[in-house]
Design a protein around this motif. Structure first.
Motif, PDB file in Angstrom:
ATOM      1  N   LYS A 166       0.873  -1.397  -0.114  1.00  0.00           N
ATOM      2  CA  LYS A 166      -0.064   0.038   0.118  1.00  0.00           C
ATOM      3  C   LYS A 166       0.779   1.138  -0.072  1.00  0.00           C
ATOM      4  N   PHE A 167       1.887   1.380   0.727  1.00  0.00           N
ATOM      5  CA  PHE A 167       2.849   2.300   0.808  1.00  0.00           C
ATOM      6  C   PHE A 167       3.551   2.626  -0.585  1.00  0.00           C
ATOM      7  N   HIS A 168       3.924   1.784  -1.413  1.00  0.00           N
ATOM      8  CA  HIS A 168       4.431   1.771  -2.641  1.00  0.00           C
ATOM      9  C   HIS A 168       3.219   2.305  -3.662  1.00  0.00           C
ATOM     10  N   MET A 169       2.180   1.706  -3.563  1.00  0.00           N
ATOM     11  CA  MET A 169       0.896   2.004  -4.396  1.00  0.00           C
ATOM     12  C   MET A 169       0.593   3.596  -4.304  1.00  0.00           C
ATOM     13  N   GLU A 170       0.715   4.158  -3.136  1.00  0.00           N
ATOM     14  CA  GLU A 170       0.556   5.518  -2.771  1.00  0.00           C
ATOM     15  C   GLU A 170       1.543   6.315  -3.263  1.00  0.00           C
ATOM     16  N   LYS A 171       2.778   5.702  -2.876  1.00  0.00           N
ATOM     17  CA  LYS A 171       4.095   6.379  -3.413  1.00  0.00           C
ATOM     18  C   LYS A 171       4.166   6.617  -5.033  1.00  0.00           C
ATOM     19  N   ASN A 172       3.540   5.898  -5.695  1.00  0.00           N
ATOM     20  CA  ASN A 172       3.919   5.902  -7.001  1.00  0.00           C
ATOM     21  C   ASN A 172       2.233   5.929  -7.897  1.00  0.00           C
ATOM     22  N   LYS A 173       1.355   6.810  -7.254  1.00  0.00           N
ATOM     23  CA  LYS A 173       0.327   7.310  -7.556  1.00  0.00           C
ATOM     24  C   LYS A 173       0.368   8.081  -9.017  1.00  0.00           C
ATOM     25  N   GLY A 174      -0.335   7.426  -9.993  1.00  0.00           N
ATOM     26  CA  GLY A 174      -0.463   8.065 -11.161  1.00  0.00           C
ATOM     27  C   GLY A 174       0.488   7.466 -12.295  1.00  0.00           C
ATOM     28  N   ASN A 175       1.403   6.598 -11.935  1.00  0.00           N
ATOM     29  CA  ASN A 175       2.352   5.931 -12.988  1.00  0.00           C
ATOM     30  C   ASN A 175       2.100   4.414 -13.026  1.00  0.00           C
ATOM     31  N   THR A 176       2.905   3.770 -13.776  1.00  0.00           N
ATOM     32  CA  THR A 176       2.713   2.371 -14.267  1.00  0.00           C
ATOM     33  C   THR A 176       3.039   1.567 -12.884  1.00  0.00           C
ATOM     34  N   ILE A 177       3.871   1.867 -11.919  1.00  0.00           N
ATOM     35  CA  ILE A 177       4.196   1.091 -11.040  1.00  0.00           C
ATOM     36  C   ILE A 177       2.773   1.029  -9.750  1.00  0.00           C
ATOM     37  N   GLU A 178       1.992   2.027  -9.931  1.00  0.00           N
ATOM     38  CA  GLU A 178       0.747   1.907  -9.158  1.00  0.00           C
ATOM     39  C   GLU A 178      -0.030   0.731  -9.521  1.00  0.00           C
ATOM     40  N   LYS A 179      -0.281   0.625 -10.699  1.00  0.00           N
ATOM     41  CA  LYS A 179      -1.116  -0.604 -11.402  1.00  0.00           C
ATOM     42  C   LYS A 179      -0.552  -1.936 -11.114  1.00  0.00           C
ATOM     43  N   LYS A 180       0.912  -2.126 -11.130  1.00  0.00           N
ATOM     44  CA  LYS A 180       1.459  -3.378 -10.567  1.00  0.00           C
ATOM     45  C   LYS A 180       1.214  -3.513  -9.050  1.00  0.00           C
ATOM     46  N   MET A 181       1.177  -2.498  -8.334  1.00  0.00           N
ATOM     47  CA  MET A 181       1.257  -2.630  -6.877  1.00  0.00           C
ATOM     48  C   MET A 181      -0.228  -2.948  -6.513  1.00  0.00           C
ATOM     49  N   LYS A 182      -1.172  -2.294  -7.253  1.00  0.00           N
ATOM     50  CA  LYS A 182      -2.679  -2.720  -7.127  1.00  0.00           C
ATOM     51  C   LYS A 182      -2.844  -4.092  -7.251  1.00  0.00           C
ATOM     52  N   TYR A 183      -2.305  -4.851  -8.534  1.00  0.00           N
ATOM     53  CA  TYR A 183      -2.380  -5.926  -8.753  1.00  0.00           C
ATOM     54  C   TYR A 183      -1.969  -6.976  -7.422  1.00  0.00           C
ATOM     55  N   TYR A 184      -0.787  -6.386  -6.888  1.00  0.00           N
ATOM     56  CA  TYR A 184      -0.334  -7.321  -5.741  1.00  0.00           C
ATOM     57  C   TYR A 184      -1.013  -7.185  -4.471  1.00  0.00           C
ATOM     58  N   TYR A 185      -1.547  -5.849  -4.424  1.00  0.00           N
ATOM     59  CA  TYR A 185      -2.380  -5.621  -3.145  1.00  0.00           C
ATOM     60  C   TYR A 185      -3.571  -6.614  -3.303  1.00  0.00           C
ATOM     61  N   ASP A 186      -4.336  -6.606  -4.351  1.00  0.00           N
ATOM     62  CA  ASP A 186      -5.721  -7.251  -4.500  1.00  0.00           C
ATOM     63  C   ASP A 186      -5.353  -8.824  -4.347  1.00  0.00           C
ATOM     64  N   LEU A 187      -4.342  -9.416  -4.804  1.00  0.00           N
ATOM     65  CA  LEU A 187      -3.997 -10.921  -4.947  1.00  0.00           C
ATOM     66  C   LEU A 187      -3.573 -11.128  -3.394  1.00  0.00           C
ATOM     67  N   LEU A 188      -2.872 -10.532  -2.641  1.00  0.00           N
ATOM     68  CA  LEU A 188      -2.430 -10.633  -1.317  1.00  0.00           C
ATOM     69  C   LEU A 188      -3.660 -10.618  -0.446  1.00  0.00           C
ATOM     70  N   ARG A 189      -4.535  -9.700  -0.749  1.00  0.00           N
ATOM     71  CA  ARG A 189      -5.734  -9.564   0.016  1.00  0.00           C
ATOM     72  C   ARG A 189      -6.858 -10.585  -0.173  1.00  0.00           C
ATOM     73  N   GLU A 190      -6.875 -11.148  -1.285  1.00  0.00           N
ATOM     74  CA  GLU A 190      -7.685 -12.193  -1.322  1.00  0.00           C
ATOM     75  C   GLU A 190      -7.113 -13.593  -0.827  1.00  0.00           C
ATOM     76  N   ALA A 191      -5.713 -13.511  -0.602  1.00  0.00           N
ATOM     77  CA  ALA A 191      -5.228 -14.645  -0.018  1.00  0.00           C
ATOM     78  C   ALA A 191      -5.221 -14.717   1.484  1.00  0.00           C
ATOM     79  N   GLY A 192      -5.668 -13.395   2.255  1.00  0.00           N
ATOM     80  CA  GLY A 192      -5.753 -13.506   3.428  1.00  0.00           C
ATOM     81  C   GLY A 192      -4.734 -12.352   4.260  1.00  0.00           C
ATOM     82  N   ALA A 193      -3.989 -11.628   3.309  1.00  0.00           N
ATOM     83  CA  ALA A 193      -3.002 -10.493   3.968  1.00  0.00           C
ATOM     84  C   ALA A 193      -3.756  -9.463   4.471  1.00  0.00           C
ATOM     85  N   LYS A 194      -3.311  -9.375   5.537  1.00  0.00           N
ATOM     86  CA  LYS A 194      -3.997  -8.079   6.483  1.00  0.00           C
ATOM     87  C   LYS A 194      -2.928  -6.862   6.769  1.00  0.00           C
ATOM     88  N   HIS A 195      -3.495  -5.980   6.839  1.00  0.00           N
ATOM     89  CA  HIS A 195      -2.676  -4.470   7.490  1.00  0.00           C
ATOM     90  C   HIS A 195      -2.204  -4.987   8.936  1.00  0.00           C
TER      91      HIS A 195
END
Length: 199
Positions: A166-195
């Motif tokens: 999430k830190f890297h997703m917010e840090k890279n708002k508006g660029n291509t890295i944000e999209k990659k981090m969003k993919y990881y966030y959703d994948l990990l979240r669905e697998a049970g990852a928590k804050h």
């Protein structure tokens, strides 16, 4: 004469018995039992999980080192090493057995499963964070499939992997890295990852 005949008969019987024992040892089922016993003894003697197999894991993740003789479904060396560290028999273990062995290994060794690198923005960050940092999709997909602990809080940054993403997703708002981090966030979240705040 009878004495020599009796002696010959006894020697012949002994030779036949010895040959039968050798034939039994060469039998495939005997070898299989021996292999299973050997693996069980390795597990009992503390060789499983085998943390020596995790040596150079950060290099394998960071450089995406290919395995010259791939094991299972992956072409990468990290996959082989995790299977070996977990004592997985890739030819005979079911998916559930493989998953259980990897989880057992991960739970026991996760405090030692850390990376340090000039390209890594934290020190002693866990393997999953390092894979996020190097954008290694397959590694992250594998750990979610294996259902390992995704909620370790590293002492060095005080964050779970989801916090880190999430830190890297917010840090890279508006660029291509944000999209990659969003993919990881959703994948990990669905697998049970928590804050960390949710633990």
């Amino acid at each position: 004469m009878k004495f020599w005949a009796l002696t010959f008969l006894l020697l012949s019987s002994q030779l036949a018995f010895s040959q039968a024992e050798e034939d039994c040892e060469e039998d495939g089922s005997s070898k299989l039992v021996a292999a299973v016993m050997k693996q069980s003894k390795a597990e009992e003697s503390g060789n499983c999980p085998d943390k020596k197999k995790l040596m150079n894991m950060c290099m394998f993740i960071g450089s995406r080192t290919k395995d010259p003789k791939p094991v299972g479904a992956s072409e990468y060396m990290y996959y082989r090493r995790i299977m070996e560290a977990s004592c997985v028999d890739s030819k005979n273990d079911s998916e559930a057995e493989t998953q259980n062995k990897i989880k057992k290994m991960w739970n026991k060794l996760e405090n030692e499963m850390v990376c340090n690198s000039t390209i890594f923005d934290i020190s002693n960050g866990n393997y999953i964070k390092y894979a996020v940092n190097t954008k290694f999709d397959e590694f992250i997909e594998n750990v979610t499939e294996w259902k390992v602990n995704l909620n370790k809080v590293d002492a060095s940054d005080g964050r779970t992997v989801l916090d880190y993403v999430k830190f890297h997703m917010e840090k890279n708002k508006g660029n291509t890295i944000e999209k990659k981090m969003k993919y990881y966030y959703d994948l990990l979240r669905e697998a049970g990852a928590k804050h960390k705040s949710e633990l």
